[in-house]
Scaffold this motif. Structure first.
Motif, PDB file in Angstrom:
ATOM      1  N   GLU A 270       0.801  -1.225   0.000  1.00  0.00           N
ATOM      2  CA  GLU A 270       0.000   0.000   0.000  1.00  0.00           C
ATOM      3  C   GLU A 270       0.834   1.276   0.000  1.00  0.00           C
ATOM      4  O   GLU A 270       0.522   2.234  -0.715  1.00  0.00           O
ATOM      5  CB  GLU A 270      -0.935   0.002   1.215  1.00  0.00           C
ATOM      6  N   PHE A 271       1.902   1.308   0.786  1.00  0.00           N
ATOM      7  CA  PHE A 271       2.689   2.524   0.924  1.00  0.00           C
ATOM      8  C   PHE A 271       4.041   2.399   0.233  1.00  0.00           C
ATOM      9  O   PHE A 271       5.077   2.824   0.749  1.00  0.00           O
ATOM     10  CB  PHE A 271       2.857   2.866   2.409  1.00  0.00           C
TER      11      PHE A 271
ATOM     12  N   PRO B 176      -2.102  -4.508   2.186  1.00  0.00           N
ATOM     13  CA  PRO B 176      -2.435  -3.271   2.907  1.00  0.00           C
ATOM     14  C   PRO B 176      -1.494  -2.993   4.078  1.00  0.00           C
ATOM     15  O   PRO B 176      -0.945  -3.903   4.692  1.00  0.00           O
ATOM     16  CB  PRO B 176      -3.858  -3.542   3.411  1.00  0.00           C
ATOM     17  N   GLY B 177      -1.316  -1.697   4.364  1.00  0.00           N
ATOM     18  CA  GLY B 177      -0.599  -1.270   5.553  1.00  0.00           C
ATOM     19  C   GLY B 177       0.898  -1.469   5.528  1.00  0.00           C
ATOM     20  O   GLY B 177       1.562  -1.280   6.563  1.00  0.00           O
ATOM     21  N   ALA B 178       1.479  -1.830   4.378  1.00  0.00           N
ATOM     22  CA  ALA B 178       2.910  -2.149   4.314  1.00  0.00           C
ATOM     23  C   ALA B 178       3.648  -1.144   3.435  1.00  0.00           C
ATOM     24  O   ALA B 178       3.080  -0.562   2.514  1.00  0.00           O
ATOM     25  CB  ALA B 178       3.113  -3.561   3.767  1.00  0.00           C
ATOM     26  N   CYS B 179       4.936  -0.953   3.722  1.00  0.00           N
ATOM     27  CA  CYS B 179       5.790  -0.112   2.897  1.00  0.00           C
ATOM     28  C   CYS B 179       6.789  -0.987   2.149  1.00  0.00           C
ATOM     29  O   CYS B 179       6.797  -2.216   2.301  1.00  0.00           O
ATOM     30  CB  CYS B 179       6.506   0.941   3.750  1.00  0.00           C
TER      31      CYS B 179
ATOM     32  N   THR C  66       5.942  -9.717  10.839  1.00  0.00           N
ATOM     33  CA  THR C  66       5.014  -8.646  10.500  1.00  0.00           C
ATOM     34  C   THR C  66       3.767  -9.231   9.833  1.00  0.00           C
ATOM     35  O   THR C  66       3.801 -10.318   9.248  1.00  0.00           O
ATOM     36  CB  THR C  66       5.654  -7.628   9.543  1.00  0.00           C
ATOM     37  N   GLU C  67       2.686  -8.477   9.914  1.00  0.00           N
ATOM     38  CA  GLU C  67       1.460  -8.917   9.251  1.00  0.00           C
ATOM     39  C   GLU C  67       1.652  -8.966   7.741  1.00  0.00           C
ATOM     40  O   GLU C  67       1.120  -9.853   7.066  1.00  0.00           O
ATOM     41  CB  GLU C  67       0.316  -7.974   9.615  1.00  0.00           C
ATOM     42  N   ALA C  68       2.440  -8.018   7.224  1.00  0.00           N
ATOM     43  CA  ALA C  68       2.700  -7.996   5.779  1.00  0.00           C
ATOM     44  C   ALA C  68       3.426  -9.263   5.340  1.00  0.00           C
ATOM     45  O   ALA C  68       3.157  -9.798   4.261  1.00  0.00           O
ATOM     46  CB  ALA C  68       3.525  -6.766   5.413  1.00  0.00           C
TER      47      ALA C  68
END
Length: 238
Positions: free
Chosen positions: A178-179, A206-209, A218-220
């Motif tokens: 996402e990021f 979502p929510g990851a760079c 990590t969730e990612a």
């Protein structure tokens, strides 16, 4: 089934050694034969020699599939970040030489795609603006042999491929986060590939760079592996 994959590092830094642990897990989790490809990096080697290295690996694996115990019709390719750029560049060569049937599936992940970093920073995301000075230097001074001559070349910027070439790409799944600092250019390429009928999926974690999917715990990371297992099951083994 086999998957040659190349490292990232903006095509200027990382080597296959940086990816060995991750790709070992990939091989076990997906039940695939994985080849960790070391392509020549910039500035010692300039575009298009870097993408030609990976193209040669693809041709070698197909030609030697029987000797290597591989199914030549189930070769898949991929790469992260700079490796995603190398993957896309090799796809341009495959399309130009009518060799896209060599590859069952391409999975460029968080890929460097085009020269979006040279556009107006006011329209960029925070992540894109932060990465802009570094990416401008990599694209302009490290990767090309001749910036003026190559700045419109699909070998340097695969996102600048013609509609005809995109229509000859192997079936493609683009993986993004996402990021990511390449999210806009990857999204644009996904749209063009969808119109060309070559995009299977555009996946955004979502929510990851950038690169977060490589960090255990990590969730990612978990989402990434769940997704890669699904891709292997549905698109490669199936």
């Amino acid at each position: 089934m086999c998957t040659p994959t190349e490292a990232g590092g903006g095509a200027v830094a990382a080597t296959g050694a940086h990816m060995s642990n991750l790709l070992s897990k990939y091989a076990v989790e997906t039940r695939l034969v994985v080849f960790n490809v070391d392509y020549r990096i910039a500035p010692e080697t300039k575009c298009p020699n870097n993408i030609k290295d990976f193209h040669e690996v693809i041709k070698f694996l197909r030609a030697e599939a029987e000797n290597l115990g591989l199914d030549p019709d189930k070769i898949c390719i991929g790469g992260d970040s700079g490796g995603g750029y190398i993957c896309l560049g090799a796809m341009v060569l495959l399309a130009e030489q009518d060799q896209s049937h060599f590859v069952k599936l391409a999975i460029p992940m968080i890929p460097m795609v085009d020269d979006y970093c040279f556009s107006d920073p006011l329209v960029m995301t925070v992540e894109e603006r932060k990465a802009m000075p570094m990416m401008r230097k990599i694209w302009r001074h490290y990767l090309p042999a001749d910036w003026e001559a190559q700045q419109h070349s699909p070998y340097l910027f695969p996102g600048k491929s013609s509609e005809e070439i995109l229509g000859k790409f192997p079936p493609t799944i683009i993986m993004e986060v996402e990021f990511d600092m390449f999210i806009t250019e990857a999204n644009r390429l996904a749209g063009r590939l969808r119109r060309a009928g070559r995009l299977l999926e555009f996946v955004v974690i979502p929510g990851a760079c950038h690169g977060m999917h490589m960090f255990r715990g990590t969730e990612a990371f978990q989402l990434y592996w769940d997704t890669m297992s699904t891709i292997a099951r549905e698109y490669i083994h199936g």
